[in-house]
Design a protein around this motif. Structure first.
Motif, short mmCIF file in Angstrom:
data_model
loop_
_atom_site.label_atom_id
_atom_site.label_comp_id
_atom_site.label_asym_id
_atom_site.label_seq_id
_atom_site.Cartn_x
_atom_site.Cartn_y
_atom_site.Cartn_z
N TRP A 113 0.86 -1.19 0.00
CA TRP A 113 0.00 0.00 0.00
C TRP A 113 0.89 1.23 0.00
N GLN A 114 0.79 2.00 -1.10
CA GLN A 114 1.45 3.30 -1.15
C GLN A 114 0.39 4.35 -0.89
N ALA A 115 0.40 4.91 0.33
CA ALA A 115 -0.61 5.89 0.70
C ALA A 115 -0.45 7.17 -0.10
N LYS A 116 0.80 7.62 -0.25
CA LYS A 116 1.13 8.78 -1.05
C LYS A 116 2.60 8.68 -1.43
N LYS A 117 3.07 9.58 -2.20
CA LYS A 117 4.47 9.53 -2.61
C LYS A 117 5.36 9.71 -1.39
N GLY A 118 6.29 8.77 -1.20
CA GLY A 118 7.20 8.83 -0.07
C GLY A 118 6.71 8.10 1.15
N LEU A 119 5.53 7.45 1.09
CA LEU A 119 5.01 6.72 2.25
C LEU A 119 4.35 5.44 1.78
N SER A 120 4.96 4.31 2.07
CA SER A 120 4.43 3.01 1.64
C SER A 120 4.58 1.99 2.77
N PHE A 121 3.73 0.98 2.71
CA PHE A 121 3.73 -0.07 3.73
C PHE A 121 3.54 -1.42 3.06
N VAL A 122 4.11 -2.45 3.68
CA VAL A 122 3.80 -3.84 3.33
C VAL A 122 3.06 -4.42 4.53
N LEU A 123 1.81 -4.84 4.31
CA LEU A 123 0.92 -5.29 5.39
C LEU A 123 0.65 -6.77 5.23
N ALA A 124 0.77 -7.49 6.34
CA ALA A 124 0.46 -8.92 6.37
C ALA A 124 -0.89 -9.12 7.05
N PHE A 125 -1.79 -9.87 6.39
CA PHE A 125 -3.14 -10.12 6.91
C PHE A 125 -3.18 -11.47 7.61
N GLU A 126 -4.32 -11.71 8.27
CA GLU A 126 -4.49 -12.98 8.99
C GLU A 126 -4.71 -14.14 8.04
N SER A 127 -5.24 -13.87 6.85
CA SER A 127 -5.49 -14.93 5.88
C SER A 127 -5.46 -14.34 4.47
N ALA A 128 -5.30 -15.21 3.48
CA ALA A 128 -5.32 -14.76 2.09
C ALA A 128 -6.71 -14.25 1.71
N ARG A 129 -7.75 -14.80 2.31
CA ARG A 129 -9.12 -14.35 2.02
C ARG A 129 -9.29 -12.88 2.40
N GLU A 130 -8.80 -12.46 3.58
CA GLU A 130 -8.95 -11.08 3.99
C GLU A 130 -8.07 -10.15 3.14
N ARG A 131 -6.87 -10.61 2.77
CA ARG A 131 -6.01 -9.80 1.91
C ARG A 131 -6.68 -9.52 0.58
N ASN A 132 -7.24 -10.54 -0.08
CA ASN A 132 -7.92 -10.35 -1.36
C ASN A 132 -9.19 -9.52 -1.20
#
Length: 483
Positions: A437-456
């Motif tokens: 997730w790149q919220a805006k230029k210069g700020l990004s995150f890699v987020l891990a979810f509890e399951s692949a279902r919630e990520r999708n």
């Protein structure tokens, strides 16, 4: 008859009657019954059966009333109190009559003593002794009468006290009866009102039942249709599970068939694509020959191909040996191109990417909510590994996306063209549960979810609210995405 006062007995005892000798013994404390026999001797009459005193009678009646009070009703208790009051009045009247009789006896004894005194002066010898003995007996009778009179006065006071108590108890009982009667009347009126309300409600229900007959029938039909719909949903879910199992089996068979065809045609392959072609899984490039170059020294790029193979689209940032399909890949074939020392190798998935069973309906339910929360762990911030693995909350709303930890907000941005939200590129086996997730230029995150279902579901939900939803593309997945 001469009228005397109540103090007559005390006056006679102090003034007119001399003290009685100490050797005089009295058989009882009540007035004796006697007869005058020969030589004017007083002869005791035959003892009559024992008669209870007034105090004992009153005490016995009181005990009986108190004992019966516990098992009588209010009305019976009031009647008993009235009878007791009448009995107390009768006893008081008897005590008054006995007092009058006692006064008359005092007068008679005084007259008798005066007569004996006058006779004493006119006789001599043995007759004089008899007269003196008779005078002594009269004086003793006067003392007994005075003592008895004191007891009668005390009994009269007790009877008067009991009469007052019974009178008060009778008034209290009457008040209690009146109160119970008023309460019973109120209860009866309340019961009548309740019965009337029930009758009116029954009549209203009968009138409404005819009018609502058709509505109940339509409601029953609606309930039956809902039950049938639920049964169909269960059947569809079971069919989806069976379809997923058959799809996996079909993919395995296709891969085995492709291997056998390559073996028959003597096609030499250095790499192969391993994994299930479905959401929630990972596709991995593996070397299948000892002559295969190291993947770390190769250039890799993943592509999306349309089902007919006509359109080829580059997947931005997908340059790792591992790629986790995301919702935008559903219905498309994935292809990986490997370049090493000027040589190019191409690997394609055996079939288009299959959707996850039930994911479309799950996302449709989330879309109806105003704000959806997902528990995530921040693994990277701006490409740097995050030191802590504490749980954060990702809010996917109608207007913006927010990442927070407790009350502290890490990022909060409205949907814009500069925002990027997609599956993570690479990441090993955990890639199916992570997104970038790149919220805006210069700020990004890699987020891990509890399951692949919630990520999708988070990716599909954000894309569905960021852009107007176009027509559905297989299992409710939207073809639009955040850039």
């Amino acid at each position: 008859m001469t009228r005397v006062t109540r103090d007559f007995g005390d006056t006679m005892q102090k003034d007119a009657v001399p003290a009685v000798s100490a050797d005089v013994a009295f058989a009882s404390s009540r007035f004796p019954n006697y007869k005058i026999g020969a030589n004017n001797q007083i002869v005791d009459a035959k003892d009559s059966p024992k008669v209870l005193s007034m105090k004992e009678v009153v005490a016995r009646e009181t005990a009986l009333l108190l004992e019966q009070q516990k098992r009588l009703s209010v009305r019976d208790l009031a009647n008993k109190f009235e009878k007791g009051l009448a009995a107390a009045a009768k006893l008081s009247e008897e005590a008054r009559l006995r007092e009058a009789a006692s006064l008359e006896k005092h007068v008679l004894l005084k007259k008798l003593r005066d007569a004996l005194e006058s006779l004493k002066g006119r006789v001599a010898g043995r007759n004089k002794d008899d007269v003196e003995e008779a005078i002594a007996m009269v004086e003793a009778l006067a003392v007994q009468l005075t003592h008895r009179e004191g007891e009668l006065i005390q009994e009269k006071a007790e009877v008067k006290k009991l009469a007052n108590f019974l009178k008060q108890a009778s008034e209290d009982a009457k008040k209690l009866v009146d109160g119970e009667r008023a309460y019973a009347r109120a209860e009866i009126e309340s019961a009548r009102a309740a019965v009337q309300r029930v009758e009116e409600a029954i009549q209203e229900h009968e009138r409404g039942s005819r009018a609502s007959g058709k509505q109940r029938l339509e409601g029953s039909k609606c309930c039956i249709s809902q039950v049938r719909f639920m049964d169909m949903e269960h059947e569809i879910r079971a069919l989806r599970i069976q379809l997923a199992e058959k799809s996996k089996r079909s993919l395995q068979l296709q891969k085995e068939l492709a291997r056998s065809m390559r073996a028959e045609q003597s096609i030499f392959q250095l790499f192969e694509l391993d994994g299930t072609e479905a959401l929630g899984s990972c596709l991995r490039i593996n070397p299948c020959s000892d002559n295969a170059p190291e993947l770390s020294k190769c250039s890799i790029q993943w592509y999306r191909l349309s089902s007919d193979g006509g359109k080829k689209e580059l997947i931005s940032g997908a340059t790792k040996p591992v790629y986790a399909p995301e919702p935008f890949d559903v219905g498309r074939v994935l292809q990986a191109e490997i370049i090493s020392d000027g040589q190019q190798f191409s690997l394609s998935s055996a079939c288009p990417i299959d959707p996850a069973a039930g994911l479309g309906s799950y996302v449709e339910a989330l879309v109806r909510k105003h704000d959806v929360e997902f528990n995530v762990i921040v693994t990277q911030t701006n490409g740097v590994d995050h030191p802590s693995e504490s749980i954060h909350v990702l809010h996917v709303g109608k207007m913006r996306i927010k990442l927070r930890k407790g009350k502290s907000t890490n990022a909060k941005e409205y949907y814009s063209t500069s925002m990027q939200l997609c599956g993570v590129r690479g990441g090993g086996n955990a890639a199916a549960q992570a997104l970038f997730w790149q919220a805006k230029k210069g700020l990004s995150f890699v987020l891990a979810f509890e399951s692949a279902r919630e990520r999708n579901a988070a990716i599909m939900l954000a894309r569905s609210v960021a852009y107007p939803p176009p027509p559905a593309n297989g299992d409710g997945l939207q073809s639009s995405q955040i850039s």
